[in-house]
Motif scaffolding. Structure first.
Motif, short mmCIF file in Angstrom:
data_model
loop_
_atom_site.label_atom_id
_atom_site.label_comp_id
_atom_site.label_asym_id
_atom_site.label_seq_id
_atom_site.Cartn_x
_atom_site.Cartn_y
_atom_site.Cartn_z
N ALA A 138 12.35 29.39 8.23
CA ALA A 138 12.36 30.66 8.94
C ALA A 138 11.95 31.83 8.05
O ALA A 138 11.33 32.78 8.51
N ASP A 139 12.30 31.77 6.73
CA ASP A 139 11.94 32.86 5.83
C ASP A 139 10.57 32.68 5.19
O ASP A 139 10.13 33.52 4.40
N GLY A 140 9.87 31.58 5.49
CA GLY A 140 8.54 31.35 4.96
C GLY A 140 8.50 30.98 3.49
O GLY A 140 7.41 30.92 2.90
N ARG A 141 9.65 30.67 2.87
CA ARG A 141 9.67 30.35 1.44
C ARG A 141 9.59 28.86 1.18
O ARG A 141 9.31 28.44 0.06
N TRP A 142 9.86 28.05 2.20
CA TRP A 142 9.88 26.60 2.03
C TRP A 142 9.00 25.94 3.07
O TRP A 142 8.77 26.49 4.16
N ILE A 143 8.51 24.75 2.73
CA ILE A 143 7.80 23.90 3.68
C ILE A 143 8.63 22.63 3.83
O ILE A 143 8.92 21.93 2.85
N HIS A 144 9.05 22.33 5.04
CA HIS A 144 9.87 21.15 5.32
C HIS A 144 9.00 20.07 5.93
O HIS A 144 8.06 20.34 6.68
N PHE A 145 9.33 18.83 5.64
CA PHE A 145 8.57 17.71 6.17
C PHE A 145 9.39 16.43 6.02
O PHE A 145 10.44 16.42 5.35
N ARG A 146 8.91 15.37 6.65
CA ARG A 146 9.51 14.03 6.51
C ARG A 146 8.52 13.17 5.75
O ARG A 146 7.32 13.17 6.05
N TRP A 147 9.04 12.35 4.80
CA TRP A 147 8.14 11.72 3.84
C TRP A 147 8.81 10.50 3.22
O TRP A 147 10.04 10.40 3.16
N VAL A 148 7.98 9.59 2.73
CA VAL A 148 8.41 8.49 1.87
C VAL A 148 7.59 8.59 0.59
O VAL A 148 6.36 8.48 0.63
N GLY A 200 0.80 -1.22 0.00
CA GLY A 200 0.00 0.00 0.00
C GLY A 200 0.83 1.26 0.00
O GLY A 200 0.69 2.11 -0.89
N PRO A 201 1.75 1.42 0.97
CA PRO A 201 2.60 2.62 0.95
C PRO A 201 3.45 2.75 -0.30
O PRO A 201 3.76 3.86 -0.74
N GLU A 202 3.83 1.61 -0.92
CA GLU A 202 4.64 1.69 -2.14
C GLU A 202 3.84 2.29 -3.29
O GLU A 202 4.40 2.95 -4.17
N LEU A 203 2.53 2.09 -3.30
CA LEU A 203 1.70 2.56 -4.41
C LEU A 203 1.26 4.01 -4.20
O LEU A 203 1.28 4.81 -5.14
N VAL A 204 0.81 4.34 -3.01
CA VAL A 204 0.22 5.66 -2.77
C VAL A 204 1.10 6.56 -1.90
O VAL A 204 0.80 7.74 -1.75
N GLY A 205 2.16 5.99 -1.32
CA GLY A 205 3.02 6.80 -0.46
C GLY A 205 2.42 6.97 0.92
O GLY A 205 1.31 6.54 1.21
N ARG A 206 3.18 7.63 1.79
CA ARG A 206 2.72 7.91 3.15
C ARG A 206 2.45 9.40 3.30
O ARG A 206 3.06 10.22 2.62
N PRO A 207 1.56 9.77 4.21
CA PRO A 207 1.31 11.20 4.42
C PRO A 207 2.54 11.88 5.01
O PRO A 207 3.26 11.28 5.81
N PRO A 208 2.81 13.13 4.65
CA PRO A 208 3.97 13.84 5.22
C PRO A 208 3.84 13.97 6.73
O PRO A 208 2.74 14.14 7.28
N GLN A 209 4.98 13.92 7.40
CA GLN A 209 5.04 14.06 8.86
C GLN A 209 5.92 15.26 9.22
O GLN A 209 6.77 15.68 8.45
N GLU A 210 5.69 15.82 10.42
CA GLU A 210 6.50 16.93 10.95
C GLU A 210 6.56 18.09 9.96
O GLU A 210 7.62 18.63 9.66
N VAL A 211 5.43 18.50 9.45
CA VAL A 211 5.36 19.59 8.47
C VAL A 211 5.56 20.92 9.19
O VAL A 211 4.91 21.20 10.20
#
Length: 261
Positions: free
Chosen positions: A46-56, A31-42
């Motif tokens: 600091a400058d508001g230009r990027w969104i960081h997260f942990r993901w597969v 399942g995760p291989e086909l659809v992926g996992r939801p992003p975590q720790e979004v």
């Protein structure tokens, strides 16, 4: 009137000749291989230009752990993975930490080092880099000093001059016993010196001076606090004025056993 399809209708049977894979752990975990996992720790940079997260990402083996990614805060932007090198410099920008009263800076502990992150796009500044691990940063009331914890003691770092001060001196107890009984060689020497009153007076004067100098050095330094056997420092919180420290210690319960996995 033609009948309407409803959600309760049965799904069509599989077409003849379609191979049904065997039911196995590897197939169930696809399942995760086909659809992926939801992003975590979004979180925002600091400058508001990027969104960081942990993901597969989709298509990645289900055995892979979550890894750091980032994406521009723009419609249609594509996520991009972060390697260790840029993560070392970008990591402090999205780490959590207390802000100054004016809200312009944030103090964070990232991978065991202490950082100050300006909240306006400027590059973060590493304050301390050492083999020991720094944690629990906090600001002084005037925003010119950062308090933190290292190896079970409280420290203060002056941001203007860079001076580093140790605020507490907690050591595992018990305190070493005073050496009250003289060594046999010293006792024999003392007996011999008693025959020469002049030498005895000189030795006593030297011992008195040395003792006074030792006590004076100790008075100028940090007062050592010896912990009871089995007691350890669990948390330290320095007051905003830097003159007091709130200490939380813990002790093992009698007969407590450690859990080993």
């Amino acid at each position: 009137m033609a009948p309407r399809a409803t959600a309760q209708e049965a799904s069509p049977a599989p077409s003849a000749g379609v191979a049904v894979p065997p039911l196995s752990v590897a197939w169930i975990m696809r399942g995760p291989e086909l659809v992926g996992r939801p992003p975590q720790e979004v979180r925002w940079s600091a400058d508001g230009r990027w969104i960081h997260f942990r993901w597969v990402a989709p298509g990645t083996s289900w055995r892979e752990p979550l890894r750091p990614w980032r994406v521009r805060a723009e419609p249609g932007a594509r996520p991009e993975p972060l390697t260790d090198q840029p993560l070392d410099s970008l990591g402090p920008t999205f780490a959590e930490g207390p802000r100054t009263l004016d809200g312009h800076r944030r103090a964070v502990a990232w991978r065991g080092d202490l950082w100050v992150v300006p909240l306006g796009g400027a590059a973060p500044r590493r304050l301390v880099q050492s083999p020991a691990e720094e944690s629990d940063p906090a600001w002084s009331a005037d925003g010119r000093t950062v308090f933190f914890t290292r190896e079970g003691n409280a420290w203060a770092l002056d941001l203007d001059g860079g001076a580093l001060h140790q605020l507490t001196d907690f050591r595992p107890g018990p305190a070493p016993a005073a050496d009250s009984a003289p060594a046999p060689q010293r006792a024999a020497l003392a007996r011999a010196e008693r025959e020469l009153l002049g030498a005895v007076r000189d030795r006593r004067w030297q011992d008195s001076v040395a003792k006074a100098e030792t006590e004076a050095r100790r008075a100028r330094g940090l007062a050592t606090t010896w912990l009871d056997p089995g007691e350890r420092v669990a948390a330290l919180r320095v007051a905003p004025d830097g003159r007091s420290v709130l200490v939380l210690t813990t002790r093992k319960a009698a007969g407590q056993r450690e859990t080993r996995v």
